[in-house]
Every structure is written in C-alpha cells, then in structure tokens.
Design a protein around this motif. Structure first.
Motif, PDB file in Angstrom:
ATOM      1  N   ARG A 161      35.279  38.182  44.250  1.00 28.99           N
ATOM      2  CA  ARG A 161      35.428  39.207  43.400  1.00 28.99           C
ATOM      3  C   ARG A 161      34.652  40.417  43.541  1.00 28.99           C
ATOM      4  O   ARG A 161      35.137  41.609  43.372  1.00 28.99           O
ATOM      5  CB  ARG A 161      35.038  38.596  41.915  1.00 28.99           C
ATOM      6  CG  ARG A 161      35.643  39.365  40.690  1.00 28.99           C
ATOM      7  CD  ARG A 161      35.390  38.758  39.437  1.00 28.99           C
ATOM      8  NE  ARG A 161      36.162  39.490  38.156  1.00 28.99           N
ATOM      9  CZ  ARG A 161      36.202  39.020  37.295  1.00 28.99           C
ATOM     10  NH1 ARG A 161      35.813  37.861  37.091  1.00 28.99           N
ATOM     11  NH2 ARG A 161      36.658  39.863  36.367  1.00 28.99           N
ATOM     12  N   ARG A 162      33.364  40.322  43.860  1.00 26.30           N
ATOM     13  CA  ARG A 162      32.529  41.484  44.115  1.00 26.30           C
ATOM     14  C   ARG A 162      32.992  42.280  45.292  1.00 26.30           C
ATOM     15  O   ARG A 162      32.983  43.581  45.429  1.00 26.30           O
ATOM     16  CB  ARG A 162      31.197  41.059  44.398  1.00 26.30           C
ATOM     17  CG  ARG A 162      30.399  40.716  43.235  1.00 26.30           C
ATOM     18  CD  ARG A 162      28.947  40.634  43.388  1.00 26.30           C
ATOM     19  NE  ARG A 162      28.576  39.467  44.320  1.00 26.30           N
ATOM     20  CZ  ARG A 162      28.403  38.180  44.281  1.00 26.30           C
ATOM     21  NH1 ARG A 162      28.563  37.603  43.119  1.00 26.30           N
ATOM     22  NH2 ARG A 162      28.196  37.319  45.364  1.00 26.30           N
ATOM     23  N   HIS A 163      33.499  41.480  46.265  1.00 30.47           N
ATOM     24  CA  HIS A 163      34.015  42.123  47.670  1.00 30.47           C
ATOM     25  C   HIS A 163      35.391  43.057  47.188  1.00 30.47           C
ATOM     26  O   HIS A 163      35.103  44.289  47.555  1.00 30.47           O
ATOM     27  CB  HIS A 163      34.424  40.879  48.676  1.00 30.47           C
ATOM     28  CG  HIS A 163      35.187  41.723  49.535  1.00 30.47           C
ATOM     29  ND1 HIS A 163      34.903  42.388  50.626  1.00 30.47           N
ATOM     30  CD2 HIS A 163      36.581  41.979  49.724  1.00 30.47           C
ATOM     31  CE1 HIS A 163      35.626  42.921  51.719  1.00 30.47           C
ATOM     32  NE2 HIS A 163      37.144  42.420  51.026  1.00 30.47           N
ATOM     33  N   ASN A 164      35.995  42.509  46.325  1.00 27.08           N
ATOM     34  CA  ASN A 164      37.346  43.514  45.858  1.00 27.08           C
ATOM     35  C   ASN A 164      36.879  44.567  44.972  1.00 27.08           C
ATOM     36  O   ASN A 164      37.378  45.800  44.987  1.00 27.08           O
ATOM     37  CB  ASN A 164      38.306  42.621  45.121  1.00 27.08           C
ATOM     38  CG  ASN A 164      39.167  41.922  46.193  1.00 27.08           C
ATOM     39  OD1 ASN A 164      38.953  41.860  47.362  1.00 27.08           O
ATOM     40  ND2 ASN A 164      40.148  41.237  45.678  1.00 27.08           N
ATOM     41  N   ARG A 165      35.896  44.310  44.242  1.00 31.54           N
ATOM     42  CA  ARG A 165      35.381  45.258  43.302  1.00 31.54           C
ATOM     43  C   ARG A 165      34.656  46.433  44.117  1.00 31.54           C
ATOM     44  O   ARG A 165      34.831  47.720  43.928  1.00 31.54           O
ATOM     45  CB  ARG A 165      34.312  44.945  42.440  1.00 31.54           C
ATOM     46  CG  ARG A 165      33.873  45.815  41.267  1.00 31.54           C
ATOM     47  CD  ARG A 165      32.599  45.462  40.267  1.00 31.54           C
ATOM     48  NE  ARG A 165      31.595  44.995  41.315  1.00 31.54           N
ATOM     49  CZ  ARG A 165      30.890  44.055  41.121  1.00 31.54           C
ATOM     50  NH1 ARG A 165      31.283  43.078  40.239  1.00 31.54           N
ATOM     51  NH2 ARG A 165      29.785  43.686  41.925  1.00 31.54           N
ATOM     52  N   ASP A 166      33.991  46.114  45.115  1.00 29.19           N
ATOM     53  CA  ASP A 166      33.247  47.118  45.883  1.00 29.19           C
ATOM     54  C   ASP A 166      34.116  47.913  46.818  1.00 29.19           C
ATOM     55  O   ASP A 166      33.995  49.138  46.955  1.00 29.19           O
ATOM     56  CB  ASP A 166      31.970  46.393  46.802  1.00 29.19           C
ATOM     57  CG  ASP A 166      31.083  46.005  46.052  1.00 29.19           C
ATOM     58  OD1 ASP A 166      31.013  46.448  44.797  1.00 29.19           O
ATOM     59  OD2 ASP A 166      30.190  45.179  46.478  1.00 29.19           O
ATOM     60  N   HIS A 167      35.284  47.089  47.214  1.00 30.60           N
ATOM     61  CA  HIS A 167      36.436  47.736  48.016  1.00 30.60           C
ATOM     62  C   HIS A 167      37.212  48.693  47.100  1.00 30.60           C
ATOM     63  O   HIS A 167      37.378  49.719  47.587  1.00 30.60           O
ATOM     64  CB  HIS A 167      37.252  46.615  48.635  1.00 30.60           C
ATOM     65  CG  HIS A 167      38.546  47.163  49.385  1.00 30.60           C
ATOM     66  ND1 HIS A 167      39.660  47.751  48.793  1.00 30.60           N
ATOM     67  CD2 HIS A 167      38.563  47.089  50.744  1.00 30.60           C
ATOM     68  CE1 HIS A 167      40.452  47.827  49.911  1.00 30.60           C
ATOM     69  NE2 HIS A 167      39.944  47.738  51.011  1.00 30.60           N
ATOM     70  N   ALA A 168      37.364  48.441  45.804  1.00 30.85           N
ATOM     71  CA  ALA A 168      38.097  49.605  45.051  1.00 30.85           C
ATOM     72  C   ALA A 168      37.190  50.722  44.744  1.00 30.85           C
ATOM     73  O   ALA A 168      37.625  51.833  44.806  1.00 30.85           O
ATOM     74  CB  ALA A 168      38.480  48.918  43.555  1.00 30.85           C
ATOM     75  N   LYS A 169      35.771  50.446  44.859  1.00 32.03           N
ATOM     76  CA  LYS A 169      34.982  51.660  44.569  1.00 32.03           C
ATOM     77  C   LYS A 169      34.893  52.590  45.732  1.00 32.03           C
ATOM     78  O   LYS A 169      35.048  53.821  45.554  1.00 32.03           O
ATOM     79  CB  LYS A 169      33.394  51.304  44.225  1.00 32.03           C
ATOM     80  CG  LYS A 169      33.068  50.497  43.019  1.00 32.03           C
ATOM     81  CD  LYS A 169      31.788  50.267  42.655  1.00 32.03           C
ATOM     82  CE  LYS A 169      31.714  49.524  41.304  1.00 32.03           C
ATOM     83  NZ  LYS A 169      30.222  49.020  41.152  1.00 32.03           N
TER      84      LYS A 169
END
Length: 123
Positions: free
Chosen positions: A73-81
């Motif tokens: 989930r953190r990976h996808n959040r950081d990817h979106a940022k």
C-alpha cells in the motif's frame, strides 16, 4: 487521441510524442515511440500508470490489487506522489481545452500538441 508526454520533477512538460489515434493502447503507443528502450539506454526511470505493465525495467507501475496492506500500500501511495507532477503536466494542454475539440488528422494534432509544449517551455 493518444499522446505520450514526459515531464520534469517540477511538473512541466518537456516532451510530447506524435499523436496516435485514441484506440491505440497506452503501452502500444509507448512502444511505437520506443520510449521504454530510450529510457533504459539513458538510465532514466519513468513512473507510469497501471496500463504500462511489462513496458520494461525503466518503467515503474503501481502494484495491482484493491485491498493492499502494509508495504504494498505504501508503494502505491509513494508511486502516486511521484506521478502527480506528471499528471499536472498533462493537465496543462487539457486546461486549454483545445485537444478535446480537435477533429482532424493526427498530423495536425501533433503540431498543436508540439505548439502547446513550446508555449509551456517558453513561460
């Protein structure tokens, strides 16, 4: 229409591809313009949306799934940022509303998109 763009970390357009018909898939458009190969050759990483899986080692995509937890989930959040400046860059031509109203050949659309990129770079 399908136009691939590159943006700098500040969210400004720096390159736009030739326009392709809208029915062309994003991954096919990227491969048509050979952008994944060029990025690997220059050791440049690209963060793309989920329509680009399998585009190559230089292209980062979010992890699939809806109910992700922890590290994924953190990976996808950081990817979106990281992708958000690119999304802002793509909003620049859309904000002018011109690309939405174009009903002409992809050659003319390419000229219009290149003019929009030139305007963005000159300001």
């Amino acid at each position: 229409m399908n136009v691939q763009v590159l943006a700098n970390p500040a969210g400004r357009l720096i390159w736009a591809s030739d326009a392709l018909p809208g029915a062309v898939h994003d991954l096919a458009a990227a491969q048509t313009h050979d952008s994944p190969t060029a990025l690997v050759a220059d050791d440049i990483k690209r963060w793309a949306h989920k329509a680009h899986p399998g585009a190559g080692p230089a292209v980062r995509v979010p992890l699939p799934g809806k109910n992700l937890r922890g590290r994924r989930r953190r990976h996808n959040r950081d990817h979106a940022k990281i992708r958000s400046p690119g999304e802002r860059a793509m909003a620049t031509p859309k904000r002018r509303r011109l690309p939405r109203k174009l009903r002409c050949s992809t050659t003319r659309i390419t000229a219009v998109v290149r003019a929009l990129v030139a305007l963005e770079l000159s300001t």
